[in-house]
Design a protein around this motif. Structure first.
Motif, PDB file in Angstrom:
ATOM      1  N   THR A  91       0.737  -1.067   0.019  1.00 28.39           N
ATOM      2  CA  THR A  91      -0.218  -0.186   0.191  1.00 28.39           C
ATOM      3  C   THR A  91       0.895   1.232   0.026  1.00 28.39           C
ATOM      4  O   THR A  91       0.317   2.415   0.199  1.00 28.39           O
ATOM      5  N   HIS A  92       2.353   1.321   0.043  1.00 30.64           N
ATOM      6  CA  HIS A  92       2.854   2.452  -0.296  1.00 30.64           C
ATOM      7  C   HIS A  92       4.356   2.078  -0.815  1.00 30.64           C
ATOM      8  O   HIS A  92       5.343   1.272   0.038  1.00 30.64           O
ATOM      9  N   VAL A  93       4.694   2.320  -1.955  1.00 36.59           N
ATOM     10  CA  VAL A  93       5.927   2.232  -2.575  1.00 36.59           C
ATOM     11  C   VAL A  93       6.223   3.216  -3.360  1.00 36.59           C
ATOM     12  O   VAL A  93       5.438   3.748  -4.208  1.00 36.59           O
ATOM     13  N   HIS A  94       7.645   3.584  -3.797  1.00 34.62           N
ATOM     14  CA  HIS A  94       8.302   4.406  -4.761  1.00 34.62           C
ATOM     15  C   HIS A  94       8.866   3.626  -5.839  1.00 34.62           C
ATOM     16  O   HIS A  94      10.064   3.253  -5.526  1.00 34.62           O
ATOM     17  N   TYR A  95       8.381   3.526  -7.142  1.00 32.55           N
ATOM     18  CA  TYR A  95       9.031   2.685  -7.900  1.00 32.55           C
ATOM     19  C   TYR A  95      10.575   3.507  -8.431  1.00 32.55           C
ATOM     20  O   TYR A  95      11.398   2.882  -8.642  1.00 32.55           O
ATOM     21  N   THR A 146      -0.294  10.170   0.212  1.00 36.12           N
ATOM     22  CA  THR A 146       0.805  11.067   0.659  1.00 36.12           C
ATOM     23  C   THR A 146       1.542  10.472   1.872  1.00 36.12           C
ATOM     24  O   THR A 146       1.084   9.509   2.349  1.00 36.12           O
ATOM     25  N   HIS A 147       2.407  11.074   2.373  1.00 25.73           N
ATOM     26  CA  HIS A 147       3.155  10.743   3.675  1.00 25.73           C
ATOM     27  C   HIS A 147       2.494  11.805   4.963  1.00 25.73           C
ATOM     28  O   HIS A 147       2.187  12.896   4.501  1.00 25.73           O
ATOM     29  N   LEU A 148       2.450  11.112   6.161  1.00 24.12           N
ATOM     30  CA  LEU A 148       2.089  11.719   7.014  1.00 24.12           C
ATOM     31  C   LEU A 148       3.088  11.335   8.443  1.00 24.12           C
ATOM     32  O   LEU A 148       2.996  10.427   8.745  1.00 24.12           O
ATOM     33  N   ALA A 199       0.994   7.343   4.113  1.00 18.89           N
ATOM     34  CA  ALA A 199       2.229   6.559   4.594  1.00 18.89           C
ATOM     35  C   ALA A 199       2.631   6.875   5.972  1.00 18.89           C
ATOM     36  O   ALA A 199       2.740   8.128   6.187  1.00 18.89           O
ATOM     37  N   HIS A 200       3.108   5.845   6.763  1.00 14.51           N
ATOM     38  CA  HIS A 200       3.636   5.956   8.082  1.00 14.51           C
ATOM     39  C   HIS A 200       2.982   6.151   9.084  1.00 14.51           C
ATOM     40  O   HIS A 200       2.458   5.498   9.810  1.00 14.51           O
ATOM     41  N   GLY A 201       2.544   7.763   9.508  1.00  6.27           N
ATOM     42  CA  GLY A 201       1.492   7.865  10.714  1.00  6.27           C
ATOM     43  C   GLY A 201       2.392   7.369  11.859  1.00  6.27           C
ATOM     44  O   GLY A 201       1.615   6.868  12.812  1.00  6.27           O
ATOM     45  N   SER A 227       5.999  -1.657   1.686  1.00  9.30           N
ATOM     46  CA  SER A 227       7.485  -1.699   1.530  1.00  9.30           C
ATOM     47  C   SER A 227       8.012  -0.316   1.779  1.00  9.30           C
ATOM     48  O   SER A 227       9.266  -0.258   2.165  1.00  9.30           O
ATOM     49  N   ASP A 228       7.578   0.573   1.039  1.00 12.79           N
ATOM     50  CA  ASP A 228       8.122   1.999   0.812  1.00 12.79           C
ATOM     51  C   ASP A 228       9.703   1.738   0.451  1.00 12.79           C
ATOM     52  O   ASP A 228      10.552   2.600   1.038  1.00 12.79           O
ATOM     53  N   ILE A 229       9.738   1.066  -0.530  1.00 14.41           N
ATOM     54  CA  ILE A 229      10.911   1.000  -1.300  1.00 14.41           C
ATOM     55  C   ILE A 229      11.096   2.435  -1.696  1.00 14.41           C
ATOM     56  O   ILE A 229      10.202   3.286  -2.110  1.00 14.41           O
TER      57      ILE A 229
HETATM   58 ZN    ZN Z   1       7.239   6.820   1.161  1.00 15.89          ZN
END
Ligand code: ZN
Ligand code: GUN
Length: 435
Positions: free
Chosen positions: A74-78, A229-231, A268-270, A319-321
């Motif tokens: 549910t959150h990754v940067h290709y 987005t990120h939080l 993402a994160h929180g 994974s947040d690669i």
């Molecule tokens: Zn991220």
């Protein structure tokens, strides 16, 4: 066209943390998954279900594997694939020193396609069949990603990054151009085949209020697109947001004031949320992507899963690669377990596998479409191999219950334990492909 797959089989029907554990999943030691035209037709005991099939239906048997729905990231940067494992910094310095220079290259469509192709191969080998993906600020990065995902017939969600301040010139858009480019990409890609669009403000520090307002406007114009987005990932980041947006009640409120919360919003994160923020995320049906590998790698902190559950927030795993250090959801669950241990909390094996499958589908508002074997769902599934490595194989010989098996898979498992990956009932990866 009907196909059937036989083997040990598990999928979730509900969150095991709520209500009865026994009713939250279906498990068959000798199960059968029947697929018609790429969709799940039925699932059940092989002994009874096989008898209902026409005699010419071929049954593929996996005698030593566990068949489960494909993992959902549910959150990754290709675009961060090639800078994974960059040494020594926490979030803000890591972005400046490694991430932004790597993202610069994605103004080039061919570069984007090459990386997207490799990225998607890595996902499929790790058993991940759907992901919510960051592009870069360049619209070419999203064209590249979607064109590759489309060729692979994947259900993928992606968006162009919005960032109009506090970033290098070479990665900066404007409120106006960000809005226009996003709109054009939505018109071009959203709901085309299995692709969906996510409006993607990078994070509050790199977005002006005007840009966030325009993101909210776009979301109102296209209610079926996502917000990604990120939080509240890192303490210095949170302090910076406070300084940049003095007229808000905190980090989440920056997004809330621009109407960015809702059922298709994934944060993402929180990692450092106040109860009031959790309350607001829960009541707006917004989701959090729990990214333990990344949170440990960047030293961001330990996500409070218990707090999220108390406020009924939908949680998936990310994974947040390239801040995360693995494509494997099994390895990510391993890290997740350890983050909860350090908090003095428990992450049960059932909860882990739920989060990586049906929990992810709920976080992406795709329950009924992916994430379990409910009738009519898209047949994206994987086969895990208990015997792919000598250590896991030996450990499995000393294990009696499903709980133990799942725990061992999530502690000792990684890409090597994915025997096969299927998309809409078609095999797209199996271990024989590996050299
Ligand atoms: Zn991220
Ligand atoms: N916050 C803003 N951008 C990023 C990013 O690329 N990765 C992570 N982990 N956090 C971010």
């Amino acid at each position: 066209m009907i196909k059937a797959f036989r083997g040990e089989l598990l999928h979730f029907l509900a969150d095991p943390a709520k209500g009865s554990l026994e009713q939250s999943y279906q498990y068959f030691t000798d199960g059968l998954l029947v697929i018609k035209d790429g969709l799940v037709a039925s699932v059940g005991e092989a002994s009874t279900l096989a008898a209902t099939l026409e005699p010419d239906v071929e049954i593929k048997h996996y005698p030593q594997g566990l068949i489960i729905p494909g993992f959902i990231d549910t959150h990754v940067h290709y675009p961060q694939t090639e800078m994974i494992a960059s040494y020594g910094e926490q979030l803000l310095e890591w972005l400046d020193n490694y991430t932004f220079p790597a993202e610069r290259e994605f103004c080039n469509f061919e570069h984007g396609q090459r990386v997207a192709q490799f990225f998607i191969e890595q996902l499929l080998e790790a058993g991940t069949t759907t992901a919510l993906v960051f592009g870069t600020v360049h619209k070419e990065s999203v064209d590249a990603f979607f064109s590759v995902a489309q060729q692979h017939k994947l259900r993928m969600i992606c968006g162009k990054v919005l960032m109009d301040q506090n970033c290098p010139d070479y990665l900066q858009d404007s409120a106006e151009s960000g809005y226009n480019d996003s709109k054009a990409l939505i018109e071009k890609w959203h709901q085309v085949d299995r692709l969906q669009y996510a409006i993607t403000p990078r994070f509050a520090p790199t977005c002006s209020t005007e840009q966030l307002q325009k993101a909210g406007q776009l979301l109102a114009e296209y209610p079926s697109v996502y917000l990604h987005t990120h939080l509240s990932e890192n303490k210095d980041e949170i302090a910076w947001v406070k300084q940049l947006f003095p007229n808000t009640d905190g980090y989440l409120d920056v997004y809330d004031q621009s109407q960015l919360l809702g059922k298709r919003s994934v944060f993402a994160h929180g990692v450092h949320l106040h109860d009031s923020e959790c309350q607001r995320l829960g009541e707006t049906h917004s989701s959090i992507a729990f990214c333990p590998s990344s949170n440990l790698f960047l030293g961001s902190g330990l996500f409070n899963l218990k707090q999220a559950q108390q406020f009924d927030i939908t949680v998936g795993v990310g994974s947040d690669i390239g801040a995360g250090t693995t494509f494997s959801m099994l390895s990510t669950l391993n890290e997740g377990y350890k983050t909860q241990q350090l908090r003095g909390d428990k992450l049960s094996p059932f909860q882990s596998f739920y989060l990586a499958t049906l929990g992810g589908a709920k976080a992406l508002d795709l329950e009924g479409t992916i994430g379990n074997f409910t009738t009519g769902a898209e047949a994206d599934f994987i086969v895990l191999d208990y015997h792919a490595t000598p250590l896991m194989s030996r450990r499995m010989e000393h294990c009696k219950t499903l709980t133990e098996k799942l725990f061992i898979l999530s502690m000792l498992g990684d890409e090597r334990h994915v025997l096969a990956t299927y998309i809409m009932g078609e095999c797209v990866f199996n271990t024989q492909d590996k050299t």
